[in-house]
Scaffold this active site. Sequence first.
Site, PDB file in Angstrom:
ATOM      1  N   LYS A 103      61.518 -34.691  95.496  1.00 20.75           N
ATOM      2  CA  LYS A 103      60.686 -34.505  94.312  1.00 20.75           C
ATOM      3  C   LYS A 103      60.905 -33.131  93.694  1.00 20.75           C
ATOM      4  CE  LYS A 103      57.601 -35.453  91.241  1.00 20.75           C
ATOM      5  NZ  LYS A 103      58.088 -36.251  90.103  1.00 20.75           N
ATOM      6  N   GLY A 120      63.023 -23.617 103.174  1.00 15.45           N
ATOM      7  CA  GLY A 120      63.900 -22.599 102.589  1.00 15.45           C
ATOM      8  C   GLY A 120      65.201 -22.516 103.364  1.00 15.45           C
ATOM      9  N   ARG A 143      57.914 -35.896  98.579  1.00 11.47           N
ATOM     10  CA  ARG A 143      58.860 -34.832  98.260  1.00 11.47           C
ATOM     11  C   ARG A 143      60.269 -35.150  98.766  1.00 11.47           C
ATOM     12  NH1 ARG A 143      56.335 -29.911  97.063  1.00 11.47           N
ATOM     13  NH2 ARG A 143      58.159 -28.813  97.815  1.00 11.47           N
ATOM     14  N   GLU A 185      68.584 -43.054  89.081  1.00  8.92           N
ATOM     15  CA  GLU A 185      67.812 -42.476  90.190  1.00  8.92           C
ATOM     16  C   GLU A 185      67.203 -43.527  91.096  1.00  8.92           C
ATOM     17  OE1 GLU A 185      65.026 -39.791  87.950  1.00  8.92           O
ATOM     18  OE2 GLU A 185      65.230 -38.591  89.760  1.00  8.92           O
TER      19      GLU A 185
HETATM   20  C1  AGP Z   1      63.403 -36.582  87.420  1.00 13.93           C
HETATM   21  O1  AGP Z   1      63.168 -37.941  87.496  1.00 13.93           O
HETATM   22  C2  AGP Z   1      64.185 -36.044  88.529  1.00 13.93           C
HETATM   23  N1  AGP Z   1      63.608 -36.384  89.789  1.00 13.93           N
HETATM   24  C3  AGP Z   1      64.725 -34.623  88.441  1.00 13.93           C
HETATM   25  O2  AGP Z   1      65.811 -34.642  87.561  1.00 13.93           O
HETATM   26  C4  AGP Z   1      63.751 -33.514  88.014  1.00 13.93           C
HETATM   27  O3  AGP Z   1      63.372 -33.679  86.678  1.00 13.93           O
HETATM   28  C5  AGP Z   1      64.412 -32.144  88.237  1.00 13.93           C
HETATM   29  O4  AGP Z   1      64.757 -31.994  89.590  1.00 13.93           O
HETATM   30  C6  AGP Z   1      63.552 -30.990  87.792  1.00 13.93           C
HETATM   31  O5  AGP Z   1      62.345 -30.942  88.490  1.00 13.93           O
HETATM   32  P1  AGP Z   1      61.155 -30.050  87.981  1.00 13.93           P
HETATM   33  O6  AGP Z   1      60.688 -30.618  86.677  1.00 13.93           O
HETATM   34  O7  AGP Z   1      60.111 -30.139  89.053  1.00 13.93           O
HETATM   35  O8  AGP Z   1      61.675 -28.663  87.810  1.00 13.93           O
END
Ligand code: AGP
Length: 606
Positions: free
Chosen positions: A601, A100, A27, A487
């Site tokens: 993540k 949070g 994460r 990324e």
């Molecule tokens: C994708 O490779 C990224 N790590 C990131 O853009 C991700 O798609 C975005 O943070 C949304 O996450 P989610 O699908 O868990 O909502």
Amino acid sequence: MCGIVGYVGRQPAAPILIEGLTRLEYRGYDSAGISVLGPSGQTVVRRVGRVRELEAALPKRLSGTVGIGHTRWATHGPATEANAHPHSSEDGRVSVVHNGIIDNANALRERLTREGVTFTSDTDTEVLAHLVARSAADTLEKRVLDALEHVVGTYAVAVLDVEVPDRVVVARNGSPLIIGVGEREMFVASDVSALVRHTSSVIHLEDGELASVTARDYRTFTRESDDTGRVPTEIEVSEDDVEIGGHGHYMAKEIAEQPETVARMLRGRLDTRFGTARLDGLNLSPRELRAFKRVTILGCGSAYYVGELGALMIEELARIPAHAEAASEFRYRNPIIEPDTLYVAVSQSGETADTAFAVREIKRKGGQVVGLVNVVGSTIARECDGGIYLHAGPEIAVASTKALTHMGVGFALLALLLGRVRDLSVADGQRILAGLERLPADIATVLADEERIATLATELSAAESLFFIGRVRGFPVAREGAQKFKEISYRHAEAYQTSELKHGPLALIEESRPTVAVIPDDELTDRNRAAAEQVVARGGRVVAVTHPGVDLGGLDDRRIDVPRNEIELDPILLMIPMQLLAYHAAGALGLDIDKPRNLAKSVTVE
Ligand code: AGP
């Protein structure tokens, strides 16, 4: 982002907490710590860096069977040992881990300082430890409730008290928290992957809910102390799902398993007789589906880009005006919510704060929102009125791959369903279904070309800066390709509409700045090839992601062929080489592929 684990049982807590924290590493975090209650009181150990460094720092004899642990992603104050969780009260009696943000932490800190409390960290969390310790209530549960009375913000918290050594008290408001129920042992985690090794029986706490957890029992209750009597549900995730298997990286594993996971996702959802999709989880009747006049898709990052793809599919197959928007922007612009618009929230984790807030804003204003979500029981999945689970299985690598492919498939199913209650013919519906059925084999064909793609990726990795271009259906593919590349390879990768290149960015083209061009076999092939040729004419190098048989002229030596499917579904397949290009470029550069710097993540804070 931050992760929480907790254990109450018969076994030594420390190894279980360390194992849970290791499972949460994906994460993203910068420091970690645990607190264990044992015969000689409470032991708190914290370290900056990886969980293995924390593990190495633990005292040899740490036999307590109750404990909490945390991986921290710095928000209030830098990544230092003093700022790492758990945070303790001055007398060392209470310790707290927290995910949070406490919005009124500064005001609380000033008040507590005036009252004589000495703070040892810069964090917002520390106020919680002091508030719990200073409450005069007679049980830990009531002291936690007292403390939370003062707090404004989002939290998942777990609290230990030396004086009540048989339990962990937890609370949730806006950040996920799960209780795992075992045999005379209980687990707490912010993410199921931290507890799947021990139990599949879980309770997802709701916002505003607390729980007091002992080895044999748990009690869930509200802020008003009313019992909520929650019973556990079984989760599908198994230990194997979160193991890396024989792969070098989770990202490689997740790319490789797509043929299998996509086949699984489609099972039971294809109605070949009527040429439509079966999506009972949407909770929408054909009449309700017909009444929508627009579709608005909301997601963040890559999920937003796949949302753009979804909007195109919906317009093409259902002929309903559709668009995608970054949920992080939508929530702040006082959006007009229309009763005849179908809102779709798309998220792998189901915990992305910006997307979750957008869902709440829509619901507050009376809109109807469904989710395309991977993690079962996650916040967004639960807050939506219905949805389509993606069934991609756990995704551990920070850079999303299989979940995005599943989002593409989910949008295709939704578009098909919306189309079939409108003008789409049964024959066209069956054509799309046949295309969907071919997807797993087509993905496998792309993956079989991995070695060649890896060679091109290694070549691209040498460039400091790259363009990814595509148009119409190919543009979201280019956006996602650039996103994936930047990324994990840390190279500057910019996505542009192929048609817009000549309106400015062409000035930047030179040999050291290559272009990845999406050139599908469609109505725009000639134009796309001409644009790519303009790049070459200006000294640029082009890698073309294309279909077999497309005549690329002089661009032929750096082509990646993707099997041709149905035109509406092709973009799903065109995204697969983008995953491999990014993966192998980052590999060639020797980077930490699964845990890229500065990224988490799931982004559970604003
Ligand atoms: C994708 O490779 C990224 N790590 C990131 O853009 C991700 O798609 C975005 O943070 C949304 O996450 P989610 O699908 O868990 O909502």
